[in-house]
Design a protein around this motif. Sequence first.
Motif, PDB file in Angstrom:
ATOM      1  N   ARG A 147       0.840  -1.211   0.000  1.00  0.00           N
ATOM      2  CA  ARG A 147       0.000   0.000   0.000  1.00  0.00           C
ATOM      3  C   ARG A 147       0.875   1.260   0.000  1.00  0.00           C
ATOM      4  NH1 ARG A 147      -4.352  -0.229   4.068  1.00  0.00           N
ATOM      5  NH2 ARG A 147      -5.598  -0.841   2.294  1.00  0.00           N
ATOM      6  N   GLU A 148       1.878   1.291   0.889  1.00  0.00           N
ATOM      7  CA  GLU A 148       2.788   2.445   0.930  1.00  0.00           C
ATOM      8  C   GLU A 148       3.566   2.566  -0.383  1.00  0.00           C
ATOM      9  OE1 GLU A 148       1.492   1.491   4.822  1.00  0.00           O
ATOM     10  OE2 GLU A 148       2.819   0.195   3.653  1.00  0.00           O
ATOM     11  N   GLN A 191     -11.497 -10.533  17.574  1.00  0.00           N
ATOM     12  CA  GLN A 191     -11.128  -9.136  17.782  1.00  0.00           C
ATOM     13  C   GLN A 191     -10.317  -8.604  16.605  1.00  0.00           C
ATOM     14  OE1 GLN A 191      -9.242 -10.155  21.636  1.00  0.00           O
ATOM     15  NE2 GLN A 191     -10.281  -8.324  22.405  1.00  0.00           N
ATOM     16  N   VAL A 192      -9.492  -9.455  16.015  1.00  0.00           N
ATOM     17  CA  VAL A 192      -8.591  -9.030  14.939  1.00  0.00           C
ATOM     18  C   VAL A 192      -9.347  -8.708  13.656  1.00  0.00           C
ATOM     19  CG1 VAL A 192      -6.718  -9.812  13.417  1.00  0.00           C
ATOM     20  CG2 VAL A 192      -6.592 -10.253  15.865  1.00  0.00           C
ATOM     21  N   ARG A 193     -10.303  -9.553  13.301  1.00  0.00           N
ATOM     22  CA  ARG A 193     -11.008  -9.370  12.022  1.00  0.00           C
ATOM     23  C   ARG A 193     -11.637  -7.993  11.880  1.00  0.00           C
ATOM     24  NH1 ARG A 193     -14.110 -14.881  12.063  1.00  0.00           N
ATOM     25  NH2 ARG A 193     -15.713 -13.414  12.590  1.00  0.00           N
ATOM     26  N   PRO A 194     -12.450  -7.539  12.848  1.00  0.00           N
ATOM     27  CA  PRO A 194     -13.054  -6.208  12.658  1.00  0.00           C
ATOM     28  C   PRO A 194     -12.022  -5.083  12.643  1.00  0.00           C
ATOM     29  CG  PRO A 194     -13.803  -7.211  14.736  1.00  0.00           C
ATOM     30  CD  PRO A 194     -12.957  -8.208  14.024  1.00  0.00           C
ATOM     31  N   LEU A 195     -10.949  -5.227  13.418  1.00  0.00           N
ATOM     32  CA  LEU A 195      -9.903  -4.194  13.411  1.00  0.00           C
ATOM     33  C   LEU A 195      -9.251  -4.092  12.041  1.00  0.00           C
ATOM     34  CD1 LEU A 195      -8.125  -4.888  16.831  1.00  0.00           C
ATOM     35  CD2 LEU A 195      -9.568  -2.923  16.242  1.00  0.00           C
ATOM     36  N   MET A 196      -8.936  -5.240  11.452  1.00  0.00           N
ATOM     37  CA  MET A 196      -8.302  -5.235  10.132  1.00  0.00           C
ATOM     38  C   MET A 196      -9.256  -4.665   9.082  1.00  0.00           C
ATOM     39  SD  MET A 196      -6.098  -8.762  10.140  1.00  0.00           S
ATOM     40  CE  MET A 196      -4.741  -8.303   9.047  1.00  0.00           C
ATOM     41  N   LEU A 197     -10.538  -4.979   9.204  1.00  0.00           N
ATOM     42  CA  LEU A 197     -11.513  -4.466   8.244  1.00  0.00           C
ATOM     43  C   LEU A 197     -11.700  -2.958   8.383  1.00  0.00           C
ATOM     44  CD1 LEU A 197     -14.190  -7.292   8.340  1.00  0.00           C
ATOM     45  CD2 LEU A 197     -12.791  -6.620   6.377  1.00  0.00           C
ATOM     46  N   HIS A 225      -8.599  -1.191   7.073  1.00  0.00           N
ATOM     47  CA  HIS A 225      -8.116  -1.725   5.789  1.00  0.00           C
ATOM     48  C   HIS A 225      -6.680  -2.228   5.921  1.00  0.00           C
ATOM     49  CE1 HIS A 225     -11.591  -0.149   3.558  1.00  0.00           C
ATOM     50  NE2 HIS A 225     -11.543   0.817   4.434  1.00  0.00           N
ATOM     51  N   THR A 226      -6.409  -2.872   7.043  1.00  0.00           N
ATOM     52  CA  THR A 226      -5.076  -3.386   7.329  1.00  0.00           C
ATOM     53  C   THR A 226      -4.938  -4.793   6.783  1.00  0.00           C
ATOM     54  OG1 THR A 226      -4.958  -2.086   9.350  1.00  0.00           O
ATOM     55  CG2 THR A 226      -3.469  -3.955   9.200  1.00  0.00           C
ATOM     56  N   ARG A 227      -3.953  -4.993   5.934  1.00  0.00           N
ATOM     57  CA  ARG A 227      -3.733  -6.325   5.369  1.00  0.00           C
ATOM     58  C   ARG A 227      -2.654  -7.089   6.122  1.00  0.00           C
ATOM     59  NH1 ARG A 227      -4.485  -3.043   0.736  1.00  0.00           N
ATOM     60  NH2 ARG A 227      -6.394  -3.585  -0.362  1.00  0.00           N
ATOM     61  N   TYR A 228      -1.810  -6.379   6.855  1.00  0.00           N
ATOM     62  CA  TYR A 228      -0.702  -7.009   7.583  1.00  0.00           C
ATOM     63  C   TYR A 228      -0.641  -6.430   8.985  1.00  0.00           C
ATOM     64  CZ  TYR A 228       0.487  -8.323   2.876  1.00  0.00           C
ATOM     65  OH  TYR A 228       0.430  -8.840   1.610  1.00  0.00           O
ATOM     66  N   MET A 229      -0.572  -7.308   9.980  1.00  0.00           N
ATOM     67  CA  MET A 229      -0.553  -6.861  11.366  1.00  0.00           C
ATOM     68  C   MET A 229       0.586  -7.537  12.127  1.00  0.00           C
ATOM     69  SD  MET A 229      -3.553  -7.024  14.274  1.00  0.00           S
ATOM     70  CE  MET A 229      -4.669  -5.956  13.395  1.00  0.00           C
ATOM     71  N   PRO A 230       1.504  -6.729  12.664  1.00  0.00           N
ATOM     72  CA  PRO A 230       2.563  -7.306  13.493  1.00  0.00           C
ATOM     73  C   PRO A 230       1.983  -7.864  14.788  1.00  0.00           C
ATOM     74  CG  PRO A 230       3.110  -5.056  12.803  1.00  0.00           C
ATOM     75  CD  PRO A 230       1.677  -5.296  12.456  1.00  0.00           C
ATOM     76  N   GLY A 268       5.809 -12.161  14.976  1.00  0.00           N
ATOM     77  CA  GLY A 268       5.463 -12.514  13.608  1.00  0.00           C
ATOM     78  C   GLY A 268       4.560 -11.452  13.021  1.00  0.00           C
ATOM     79  N   VAL A 269       4.135 -11.683  11.801  1.00  0.00           N
ATOM     80  CA  VAL A 269       3.206 -10.791  11.119  1.00  0.00           C
ATOM     81  C   VAL A 269       2.115 -11.674  10.535  1.00  0.00           C
ATOM     82  CG1 VAL A 269       2.889  -9.156   9.215  1.00  0.00           C
ATOM     83  CG2 VAL A 269       4.995  -9.099  10.562  1.00  0.00           C
ATOM     84  N   ILE A 270       0.872 -11.320  10.825  1.00  0.00           N
ATOM     85  CA  ILE A 270      -0.238 -12.054  10.229  1.00  0.00           C
ATOM     86  C   ILE A 270      -0.861 -11.193   9.137  1.00  0.00           C
ATOM     87  CG2 ILE A 270      -0.713 -13.492  12.248  1.00  0.00           C
ATOM     88  CD1 ILE A 270      -3.119 -11.628  12.844  1.00  0.00           C
ATOM     89  N   SER A 271      -1.368 -11.857   8.131  1.00  0.00           N
ATOM     90  CA  SER A 271      -2.012 -11.149   7.029  1.00  0.00           C
ATOM     91  C   SER A 271      -3.510 -11.383   7.094  1.00  0.00           C
ATOM     92  CB  SER A 271      -1.463 -11.650   5.691  1.00  0.00           C
ATOM     93  OG  SER A 271      -1.868 -12.989   5.467  1.00  0.00           O
ATOM     94  N   PHE A 272      -4.229 -10.565   6.356  1.00  0.00           N
ATOM     95  CA  PHE A 272      -5.671 -10.753   6.283  1.00  0.00           C
ATOM     96  C   PHE A 272      -5.966 -12.128   5.691  1.00  0.00           C
ATOM     97  CE2 PHE A 272     -10.009 -10.103   4.781  1.00  0.00           C
ATOM     98  CZ  PHE A 272     -10.565  -9.546   5.921  1.00  0.00           C
ATOM     99  N   TYR A 273      -5.129 -12.566   4.756  1.00  0.00           N
ATOM    100  CA  TYR A 273      -5.268 -13.907   4.180  1.00  0.00           C
ATOM    101  C   TYR A 273      -5.129 -14.979   5.263  1.00  0.00           C
ATOM    102  CZ  TYR A 273      -4.147 -18.171   1.660  1.00  0.00           C
ATOM    103  OH  TYR A 273      -4.132 -19.467   1.217  1.00  0.00           O
ATOM    104  N   ASP A 274      -4.138 -14.825   6.153  1.00  0.00           N
ATOM    105  CA  ASP A 274      -3.938 -15.795   7.238  1.00  0.00           C
ATOM    106  C   ASP A 274      -5.191 -15.891   8.113  1.00  0.00           C
ATOM    107  OD1 ASP A 274      -1.238 -16.178   6.449  1.00  0.00           O
ATOM    108  OD2 ASP A 274      -0.567 -14.562   7.786  1.00  0.00           O
ATOM    109  N   VAL A 275      -5.763 -14.732   8.424  1.00  0.00           N
ATOM    110  CA  VAL A 275      -6.956 -14.693   9.271  1.00  0.00           C
ATOM    111  C   VAL A 275      -8.133 -15.348   8.554  1.00  0.00           C
ATOM    112  CG1 VAL A 275      -8.617 -13.167  10.418  1.00  0.00           C
ATOM    113  CG2 VAL A 275      -6.167 -12.664  10.546  1.00  0.00           C
ATOM    114  N   ALA A 276      -8.334 -14.991   7.288  1.00  0.00           N
ATOM    115  CA  ALA A 276      -9.439 -15.569   6.521  1.00  0.00           C
ATOM    116  C   ALA A 276      -9.274 -17.083   6.399  1.00  0.00           C
ATOM    117  CB  ALA A 276      -9.509 -14.932   5.136  1.00  0.00           C
TER     118      ALA A 276
END
Length: 157
Positions: A53-54, A90-96, A99-104, A113-121
């Motif tokens: 994104r950046e 808790q993580v899913r609504p925060l990422m949504l 619009h965060t795709r990657y969360m440390p 580690g870093v989780i991605s929205f894909y990992d959560v889904a």
Amino acid sequence: MKVSDILRVKGGTLYTCHPDDALSKAVADMADRDIGSLAVMEHGELVGMLTFRELIHTLSNNGGSVNNKSVRAVMDDHPMTCTPETALEQVRPLMLERHTRYMPVMDAKMLMGVISFYDVARAVVDSQNFENKMLKAYIRDWPEEETSDGKSGSNFP
């Protein structure tokens, strides 16, 4: 399910860069590894996240070039984080919301580690598939009730 469950399945590989690295080097590292983010570390601490994104915003604002920018110039220096004990609910609504795709994932000041929205889904889908399998097995093995005349009868109309 907790974030630690995702990390356990995902493994412990961390991809990082330094804030003073050339942005072009970070982009090359991300392309070579086919990853969408780098944790930005300085003196052993997380100081930001660099995601596609950046990079897209930087390319858009600079006519398709990263010029001679450093990672520090474009990184998210306040990334949203979670802990290994954070529940996925808790993580899913925060990422949504952000619009965060990657969360440390942080344990105090330690990057776990870093989780991605894909990992959560994926974790949610795997959990639902397991639950569906268990429900189908339960229904298949549904006990029959005796009727008033002493014969077996189905519980279903």
